[in-house]
Design an enzyme around this catalytic site. Structure first.
Site, short mmCIF file in Angstrom:
data_model
loop_
_atom_site.label_atom_id
_atom_site.label_comp_id
_atom_site.label_asym_id
_atom_site.label_seq_id
_atom_site.Cartn_x
_atom_site.Cartn_y
_atom_site.Cartn_z
N SER A 606 1.00 -1.21 -0.16
CA SER A 606 -0.03 -0.10 0.04
C SER A 606 1.01 1.32 -0.04
O SER A 606 0.32 2.19 -0.51
CB SER A 606 -0.88 -0.17 1.15
OG SER A 606 -0.32 0.01 2.45
N GLY A 635 -1.89 -4.14 1.09
CA GLY A 635 -2.09 -5.28 1.93
C GLY A 635 -1.24 -6.39 1.48
O GLY A 635 -1.20 -7.38 2.08
N ASN A 665 4.05 -5.60 5.80
CA ASN A 665 2.84 -6.32 6.13
C ASN A 665 3.03 -7.62 6.82
O ASN A 665 2.18 -8.27 7.58
CB ASN A 665 1.97 -6.36 5.03
CG ASN A 665 1.33 -4.89 4.58
OD1 ASN A 665 0.92 -4.28 5.47
ND2 ASN A 665 0.88 -4.75 3.16
N ASP A 756 -0.79 7.85 9.91
CA ASP A 756 -1.08 6.76 10.67
C ASP A 756 0.24 5.86 11.34
O ASP A 756 0.23 5.02 11.51
CB ASP A 756 -2.18 5.90 10.13
CG ASP A 756 -1.30 5.24 8.76
OD1 ASP A 756 -0.44 5.78 8.44
OD2 ASP A 756 -1.97 4.24 8.15
N HIS A 759 1.66 4.62 6.81
CA HIS A 759 1.45 5.39 5.59
C HIS A 759 1.91 6.75 5.28
O HIS A 759 1.73 7.56 6.18
CB HIS A 759 0.01 5.24 4.85
CG HIS A 759 -0.51 3.87 5.01
ND1 HIS A 759 -1.05 3.12 6.11
CD2 HIS A 759 -0.27 2.93 3.84
CE1 HIS A 759 -1.27 1.85 5.77
NE2 HIS A 759 -0.85 1.71 4.31
#
Ligand code: SGN
Ligand code: CA
Length: 791
Positions: A606, A635, A665, A756, A759
């Site tokens: 992502s 993802g 991830n 966040d 990202h």
């Protein structure tokens, strides 16, 4: 409450030597083989396959010489024959010797009575091709490379038939093979194409021509096997014959002699026929293998014509077996099935049947056909056992009966297999070995299909290669079926198909004597079953506080077994075809990659995909006019990128530079071990090197995440970076860790750069673009003509 011991016994003595020293010594001491094998050095890494193959040939030449020099015939005569009778989808709960409540199998029971029955026999991956690959190689799917039915078996790898040939065996396989590539290591083979057919089946011959045999598949396979034994067997050699049935695989078409078996009888239903899938993984409800909703009018119910009851039956799959029949076979079939079919249709039309009644009817239709197929398999076993008696081969022949996995016989409302629940995890394993296995033995040792290869090798006196992960059952067979003290106390299971038939998600897990732990990466969910209290597996107790200690102990055991078997999901290709947005994006970017010619490709998750989101303006500024493509999918973990690279995601392009940033991830979803993630990244680099030798890779250290430097996930990423930076060679692979540009002086991350803390914001993308620009140009990407782009 029982505690799970942390210090469980490892199935194998070391990562590399499956054979414990004692076992290696034992083989070495067999005087008739007369060769002293070098002991495995447990401290050394495994030899590369090449070395191993070379070693094997040295062994084989040695063995040959010994046999020749010492009047080999006598020595070789002591090697027992191996008759491996194998079926497809035959669940133990439909075998008399396993306590079947629904059928009788006198011939199979005879093997058990005269030999042993293994009650805790499990497969490593409950699906056809993979199970067969595990058997041939003695390795779990991940290592033998055949993870899904759609894979191709690499016949160049070491398999037990090849090794048996080297110690003088004549090897043959007749029947279902289902590994796509041709059999290797067999002196004789005659196989069904793919799944094969029940009626008037074709067989592929060794010269690749096809031959059609009239009749019923189980009987034909039996005849072909008997003919081989009678006419093609070399009486001067020991043999291994694999007689592999198609039955009782879907669509469960029986032979005419059993059309009337169970007529007018109701087969008892399993207690869980009406399972509602509550209390376990959410994913269970998404399955597509229920008798209720996924039972086809033509293929499964054996009804003809259009489906008049679409609410109850799936449409679109006719009974293809019927189409293959000749007119006589069709007439017999119709006489048997049509009266019942018509009676059912009439009752349905009259509204006489409740929803439950319809399900019950389907169950009876399904189970009777399935059991009728098994009756023919049992007949086949009887014929072969009789022939062994008549030909006086019985005393010198080990007979085994097994099947590629278990099957749901209505349990949980299902047909099919795949899920790691008991009915499909278990495989039958019956063995008769005159003079060695005492008659009537019952074993509860936990065995797996990866154990067959080393067992056959030991009985044949062949060396067991270090790379084999299974263990020989010979010590257990000689020990009245009792597990030896150093035997494993957990088995490992892994299922890899995703979004494929029956919509069963990828999962893996372990089963101990008492517990079963499953993990579903799709939603990162655990399930835990206490098989003693809940043998039907109706309630996962992973969230039950009373089991918290057990749960953590089992998780530790699960991780240890991953290490033991070198299972690394980060390096095993996996799709996310079950996720609609992923499927769509994968297709779209692949399409784009096919059409365009790109100099610069960004590959990742992502954070890379975000160049089309928060990074959009920066992308335009830096890359819009530079033939750049964004191959990021939100993802994704390393295994998904691996899958994409293997499935055309690069199209035809030969980019000058590929920027790779992947792995956060693996950390975030699974807190995966850094060395495992690094191995996933390495696989990506290798794939890029293989397929795009002229592309330079700019490998980026995974960006920091989490607000504070102490964040455990950030630390995991740092550890991964410590590993992957070593992959740079300064020629093809260039490494940059630009993580510090996202950090404040005190090591924290500001939400202006990563809102966040994972990202990037627009500002974050600007910093990224600037940081790599000089390197991109140095690696040959033309500078942008755009005014704002730094030169
Ligand atoms: C076929 C079957 C499935 C079965 C797979 C795998 N569908 O696809 O029900 O799960 O084989 O079976 S069918 O419509 O062709 O019958 S396996 O034993 O070969 O793995
Ligand atoms: Ca099967």
């Amino acid at each position: 409450m029982e505690r799970v011991l942390d210090n469980f016994i490892l199935p194998d003595k070391s990562l590399h030597c499956v054979a414990p020293r004692r076992k290696c010594d034992k083989i070495a001491n067999r005087s008739w083989v007369g060769i002293v094998y070098k002991e495995n050095d447990l401290t050394q890494p495994p030899p590369p396959l090449q070395d191993h193959l070379m070693k094997s040939s040295i062994f084989s030449i040695g063995i040959l010489l010994v046999c020749l020099c010492s009047g080999g015939a006598d020595a070789v005569a002591k090697q027992p024959n191996i008759l491996f009778i194998f079926s497809d989808d035959h669940a133990p709960q439909a075998i008399g010797a396993y306590g079947s409540k629904i059928n009788q199998t006198p011939n199979l029971d005879r093997i058990a009575k005269e030999g042993a029955v293994f009650r805790h026999s499990f497969c490593a991956n409950s699906i056809c091709g993979p199970s067969r690959a595990c058997i041939l190689t003695g390795k779990h799917s991940y290592l033998n490379g055949f993870l899904r039915n759609s894979d191709r078996f690499d016949g160049s790898q070491t398999t037990f038939p090849k090794l048996l040939q080297q110690v003088g065996y004549q090897t043959a396989i007749i029947g279902k093979w289902h590994l796509t590539t041709d059999p290797v290591g067999f002196d004789h083979w005659e196989i069904l194409p793919g799944q094969g057919s029940y009626y008037n089946p074709d067989f592929i011959q060794m010269d690749r021509t096809r031959k059609a045999y009239p009749g019923y598949v189980t009987d034909i396979i039996t005849d072909r096997a008997l003919q081989w034994l009678k006419e093609q067997r070399d009486p001067d050699k020991p043999f291994v014959l694999m007689c592999q049935h198609k039955a009782p695989h879907r669509n469960w078409s029986p032979p005419s002699r059993y059309f009337s078996l169970y007529k007018g009888v109701d087969i008892p239903e399993p207690d869980t026929l009406f399972d509602d899938y509550s209390g376990r993984s959410e994913l269970l409800k998404q399955n597509e293998m229920t008798l209720k909703d996924h039972f086809f009018w033509g293929w499964d119910a054996k009804q003809k014509g259009e489906n008049p009851f679409p609410k109850y039956f799936a449409s679109g799959l006719a009974n293809g077996e019927y189409r293959r029949m000749n007119s006589e076979q069709k007439a017999q079939w119709d006489a048997a099935y049509e009266p019942e079919n018509q009676a059912f249709i009439e009752r349905m039309k009259a509204g006489e049947l409740s929803d439950k009644d319809v399900l019950r009817w389907k169950y009876q239709r399904y189970i009777k056909d399935y059991l009728r197929c098994i009756q023919a398999v049992d007949d086949s076993v009887g014929s072969v056992l009789d022939y062994l008696d008549e030909s006086k081969l019985a005393d010198d022949t080990i007979v085994i009966y097994s099947s590629d996995q278990g099957f749901y016989l209505g349990e949980h409302g299902w047909y099919d297999k795949r899920w790691m629940f008991e009915e499909s995890l278990k495989m039958p394993f019956l063995i008769r070995w005159p003079g060695v296995v005492e008659p009537g033995i019952e074993s509860t040792a936990m065995i797996q299909n990866i154990d067959y290869a080393p067992t056959f090798l030991e009985v044949a006196g062949a060396p067991v290669p270090e790379e084999i992960q299974g263990r020989s059952l010979v010590p257990i067979l000689k020990n009245k079926g009792k597990a030896t003290d150093d035997w494993r106390d957990a088995i490992y299971y892994a299922y890899y198909e995703n979004g494929a038939s029956h919509n069963v998600p990828i999962h893996d897990g372990i089963r101990t004597e008492r517990y079963k732990l499953m993990f579903f990466p799709r939603n990162r969910e655990w399930n835990l079953f206490d098989l003693k209290k809940d043998p039907k597996e109706l309630k996962s107790v992973h969230q039950d506080l009373a089991y918290s200690e057990t749960f953590s102990g089992l998780k530790r055991q699960y991780h240890k077994i991953h290490q033991l078997y070198q299972v690394n999901t980060a390096a095993i290709p996996a799709s996310r075809l079950d996720v609609p947005h992923w499927r769509a994006r994968d297709a779209a970017i692949t399409q784009k990659a096919r059409k365009g010619n790109f100099d610069l490709a960004f590959i990742g998750d992502s954070i890379t995909q975000g160049w089309e989101g928060a990074g959009d303006a920066i992308w335009k500024e830096f890359y819009a006019d530079r033939h750049a493509i964004n191959l990021g999918i939100s993802g994704d973990r390393t295994e998904h990128v691996i899958w994409r690279l293997q499935h055309g995601n690069l199209g035809k392009m030969q980019p000058k530079v590929a920027v790779v940033m992947i792995g956060t991830n693996n950390t975030g979803h699974l807190q995966q071990d850094p060395t495992e993630v690094a191995a996933g990244v390495k696989r990506i680099l290798d794939l890029l090197r293989e397929s795009r030798p002229d592309t330079k890779v700019l490998l980026l250290g995974i960006f920091p995440r989490g607000k504070n430097p102490s964040d455990v996930l950030r630390k995991n990423n740092n550890e991964i970076n410590n590993e992957i930076k070593r992959y740079a060679d300064g020629k093809h692979i260039h490494y940059m860790d630009i993580g510090s540009i996202f950090l404040e002086a005190d090591g924290t991350i500001s939400d202006e750069v990563m809102p966040d803390y994972l990202h990037l914001s627009k500002e974050g993308y600007a910093r990224w673009a600037k940081a790599i620009e000089p390197k991109l140009q140095a690696l040959g990407v033309e500078p942008s003509v755009h005014a704002a782009s730094p030169q």
